[in-house]
Design a protein around this motif. Structure first.
Motif, PDB file in Angstrom:
ATOM      1  N   ALA A  27      34.319  61.653  77.152  1.00 40.08           N
ATOM      2  CA  ALA A  27      33.100  60.942  77.513  1.00 40.08           C
ATOM      3  C   ALA A  27      33.075  59.595  76.817  1.00 40.08           C
ATOM      4  O   ALA A  27      33.588  59.443  75.712  1.00 40.08           O
ATOM      5  N   ALA A  28      32.500  58.621  77.487  1.00 38.85           N
ATOM      6  CA  ALA A  28      32.406  57.278  76.905  1.00 38.85           C
ATOM      7  C   ALA A  28      31.473  57.322  75.694  1.00 38.85           C
ATOM      8  O   ALA A  28      30.433  57.971  75.715  1.00 38.85           O
ATOM      9  N   ASP A  29      31.856  56.624  74.642  1.00 38.86           N
ATOM     10  CA  ASP A  29      31.058  56.595  73.425  1.00 38.86           C
ATOM     11  C   ASP A  29      30.379  55.235  73.310  1.00 38.86           C
ATOM     12  O   ASP A  29      31.039  54.229  73.095  1.00 38.86           O
ATOM     13  N   PHE A  30      29.068  55.229  73.484  1.00 37.43           N
ATOM     14  CA  PHE A  30      28.302  53.999  73.396  1.00 37.43           C
ATOM     15  C   PHE A  30      27.438  53.985  72.144  1.00 37.43           C
ATOM     16  O   PHE A  30      26.399  53.349  72.097  1.00 37.43           O
ATOM     17  N   THR A  31      27.878  54.692  71.097  1.00 37.86           N
ATOM     18  CA  THR A  31      27.134  54.738  69.839  1.00 37.86           C
ATOM     19  C   THR A  31      27.834  53.981  68.724  1.00 37.86           C
ATOM     20  O   THR A  31      27.286  53.852  67.647  1.00 37.86           O
ATOM     21  N   THR A  32      29.038  53.507  68.984  1.00 36.83           N
ATOM     22  CA  THR A  32      29.760  52.745  67.968  1.00 36.83           C
ATOM     23  C   THR A  32      30.077  51.368  68.529  1.00 36.83           C
ATOM     24  O   THR A  32      30.262  51.202  69.721  1.00 36.83           O
ATOM     25  N   GLY A  33      30.116  50.409  67.687  1.00 33.69           N
ATOM     26  CA  GLY A  33      30.399  49.045  68.100  1.00 33.69           C
ATOM     27  C   GLY A  33      29.459  48.095  67.383  1.00 33.69           C
ATOM     28  O   GLY A  33      28.330  48.465  67.046  1.00 33.69           O
ATOM     29  N   PRO A  34      29.884  46.871  67.152  1.00 37.93           N
ATOM     30  CA  PRO A  34      29.072  45.944  66.372  1.00 37.93           C
ATOM     31  C   PRO A  34      27.919  45.296  67.143  1.00 37.93           C
ATOM     32  O   PRO A  34      26.996  44.766  66.546  1.00 37.93           O
ATOM     33  N   THR A  35      27.941  45.339  68.470  1.00 40.23           N
ATOM     34  CA  THR A  35      26.914  44.651  69.258  1.00 40.23           C
ATOM     35  C   THR A  35      25.882  45.632  69.779  1.00 40.23           C
ATOM     36  O   THR A  35      26.222  46.646  70.378  1.00 40.23           O
ATOM     37  N   LEU A  36      24.609  45.320  69.566  1.00 38.66           N
ATOM     38  CA  LEU A  36      23.507  46.135  70.065  1.00 38.66           C
ATOM     39  C   LEU A  36      23.079  45.602  71.426  1.00 38.66           C
ATOM     40  O   LEU A  36      22.737  44.431  71.563  1.00 38.66           O
ATOM     41  N   VAL A  37      23.131  46.467  72.430  1.00 36.73           N
ATOM     42  CA  VAL A  37      22.666  46.120  73.774  1.00 36.73           C
ATOM     43  C   VAL A  37      21.523  47.077  74.101  1.00 36.73           C
ATOM     44  O   VAL A  37      21.705  48.284  74.144  1.00 36.73           O
ATOM     45  N   THR A  38      20.332  46.516  74.306  1.00 41.23           N
ATOM     46  CA  THR A  38      19.156  47.316  74.652  1.00 41.23           C
ATOM     47  C   THR A  38      18.932  47.220  76.149  1.00 41.23           C
ATOM     48  O   THR A  38      18.866  46.123  76.705  1.00 41.23           O
ATOM     49  N   VAL A  39      18.806  48.381  76.807  1.00 41.91           N
ATOM     50  CA  VAL A  39      18.548  48.427  78.244  1.00 41.91           C
ATOM     51  C   VAL A  39      17.200  49.107  78.437  1.00 41.91           C
ATOM     52  O   VAL A  39      16.967  50.187  77.912  1.00 41.91           O
ATOM     53  N   GLU A  40      16.325  48.462  79.211  1.00 40.71           N
ATOM     54  CA  GLU A  40      14.972  48.977  79.421  1.00 40.71           C
ATOM     55  C   GLU A  40      14.695  49.129  80.908  1.00 40.71           C
ATOM     56  O   GLU A  40      15.088  48.294  81.714  1.00 40.71           O
ATOM     57  N   HIS A  41      14.000  50.222  81.260  1.00 42.50           N
ATOM     58  CA  HIS A  41      13.517  50.432  82.630  1.00 42.50           C
ATOM     59  C   HIS A  41      12.065  49.982  82.651  1.00 42.50           C
ATOM     60  O   HIS A  41      11.172  50.692  82.220  1.00 42.50           O
ATOM     61  N   ALA A  42      11.840  48.772  83.118  1.00 38.04           N
ATOM     62  CA  ALA A  42      10.506  48.156  83.094  1.00 38.04           C
ATOM     63  C   ALA A  42       9.622  48.726  84.197  1.00 38.04           C
ATOM     64  O   ALA A  42      10.080  49.039  85.293  1.00 38.04           O
ATOM     65  N   TRP A  43       8.334  48.827  83.898  1.00 40.17           N
ATOM     66  CA  TRP A  43       7.362  49.295  84.869  1.00 40.17           C
ATOM     67  C   TRP A  43       6.944  48.130  85.760  1.00 40.17           C
ATOM     68  O   TRP A  43       6.648  47.037  85.276  1.00 40.17           O
ATOM     69  N   THR A  44       6.933  48.369  87.062  1.00 42.87           N
ATOM     70  CA  THR A  44       6.388  47.414  88.025  1.00 42.87           C
ATOM     71  C   THR A  44       5.529  48.180  89.017  1.00 42.87           C
ATOM     72  O   THR A  44       5.641  49.407  89.134  1.00 42.87           O
ATOM     73  N   ARG A  45       4.696  47.481  89.736  1.00 42.20           N
ATOM     74  CA  ARG A  45       3.795  48.142  90.689  1.00 42.20           C
ATOM     75  C   ARG A  45       4.527  48.836  91.822  1.00 42.20           C
ATOM     76  O   ARG A  45       4.043  49.823  92.357  1.00 42.20           O
ATOM     77  N   VAL A  46       5.662  48.323  92.221  1.00 41.32           N
ATOM     78  CA  VAL A  46       6.381  48.896  93.356  1.00 41.32           C
ATOM     79  C   VAL A  46       7.420  49.935  92.948  1.00 41.32           C
ATOM     80  O   VAL A  46       8.082  50.506  93.803  1.00 41.32           O
ATOM     81  N   VAL A 103      30.511  39.730  68.384  1.00 37.58           N
ATOM     82  CA  VAL A 103      30.437  40.566  67.188  1.00 37.58           C
ATOM     83  C   VAL A 103      29.077  40.378  66.514  1.00 37.58           C
ATOM     84  O   VAL A 103      28.613  39.262  66.309  1.00 37.58           O
ATOM     85  N   ASN A 104      28.441  41.494  66.172  1.00 35.11           N
ATOM     86  CA  ASN A 104      27.149  41.540  65.496  1.00 35.11           C
ATOM     87  C   ASN A 104      26.041  40.780  66.237  1.00 35.11           C
ATOM     88  O   ASN A 104      25.081  40.337  65.635  1.00 35.11           O
ATOM     89  N   GLY A 105      26.177  40.647  67.537  1.00 34.02           N
ATOM     90  CA  GLY A 105      25.153  39.989  68.341  1.00 34.02           C
ATOM     91  C   GLY A 105      24.178  41.010  68.918  1.00 34.02           C
ATOM     92  O   GLY A 105      24.339  42.217  68.750  1.00 34.02           O
ATOM     93  N   GLU A 106      23.155  40.506  69.574  1.00 37.74           N
ATOM     94  CA  GLU A 106      22.171  41.348  70.240  1.00 37.74           C
ATOM     95  C   GLU A 106      21.995  40.856  71.651  1.00 37.74           C
ATOM     96  O   GLU A 106      21.889  39.661  71.879  1.00 37.74           O
ATOM     97  N   LYS A 107      21.968  41.788  72.588  1.00 39.47           N
ATOM     98  CA  LYS A 107      21.748  41.472  73.998  1.00 39.47           C
ATOM     99  C   LYS A 107      20.696  42.434  74.534  1.00 39.47           C
ATOM    100  O   LYS A 107      20.486  43.512  73.994  1.00 39.47           O
ATOM    101  N   ALA A 108      20.040  42.032  75.616  1.00 41.88           N
ATOM    102  CA  ALA A 108      19.041  42.889  76.245  1.00 41.88           C
ATOM    103  C   ALA A 108      19.172  42.782  77.759  1.00 41.88           C
ATOM    104  O   ALA A 108      19.425  41.707  78.305  1.00 41.88           O
ATOM    105  N   VAL A 109      19.010  43.925  78.415  1.00 46.05           N
ATOM    106  CA  VAL A 109      19.076  44.008  79.870  1.00 46.05           C
ATOM    107  C   VAL A 109      17.843  44.759  80.336  1.00 46.05           C
ATOM    108  O   VAL A 109      17.435  45.748  79.730  1.00 46.05           O
ATOM    109  N   GLU A 110      17.266  44.279  81.437  1.00 46.17           N
ATOM    110  CA  GLU A 110      16.072  44.920  81.980  1.00 46.17           C
ATOM    111  C   GLU A 110      16.353  45.361  83.405  1.00 46.17           C
ATOM    112  O   GLU A 110      16.896  44.601  84.206  1.00 46.17           O
TER     113      GLU A 110
END
Length: 137
Positions: A27-46, A103-110
């Motif tokens: 299985a893919a391991d997405f718990t190790t690595g220097p970069t934090l990527v936050t993915v959020e499921h945003a609420w919308t009306r539709v 390396v050691n960066g932060e990214k976010a995806v919505e």
């Protein structure tokens, strides 16, 4: 009566050929690595409340309900953050967004559903709620 058993057995054996074989891939391991990527499921009306499965380069990473987010740890590189939703007819794919990490960066995806379509977009890290990361054992 015996013809029913024969037809049932024939149907079972023919469907056994459709099962996916176990490949033994780890299985893919997405718990190790220097970069934090936050993915959020945003609420919308539709948004109809369907759970979306987040994928990284085609590998399942997390399942998110509306309002949830997940913290993924990735090595430096370029990734396709996308996903799919399960429906009655199978999987409905959502176009991925290309994300380049450092390396050691932060990214976010919505992930959001608009009146036109559902999609993933890169946003600034301050725009998404950060989930709690699980402490390492």
């Amino acid at each position: 009566m015996s013809y029913r058993f024969t037809l049932t057995a024939l149907a079972v054996f023919s469907l056994m050929g459709c099962a996916k074989p176990v490949t033994g891939e780890p299985a893919a391991d997405f718990t190790t690595g220097p970069t934090l990527v936050t993915v959020e499921h945003a609420w919308t009306r539709v948004d109809d409340g369907t759970t979306v499965v987040v994928t990284v380069d085609g590998k399942d990473a997390a399942a998110l309900k509306v309002g949830e987010s997940v913290a993924l740890r990735l090595p430096e590189g370029t990734y396709q953050i996308g996903g799919y939703a399960r429906s009655l007819i199978g999987k409905v794919s959502v176009d991925p967004v290309k994300l380049t990490t450092s390396v050691n960066g932060e990214k976010a995806v919505e992930y959001a559903v608009t009146k036109n379509k559902a999609g993933f977009t890169e946003v600034s890290p301050g725009e998404v709620a950060k989930p709690e990361e699980k402490p390492e054992a």
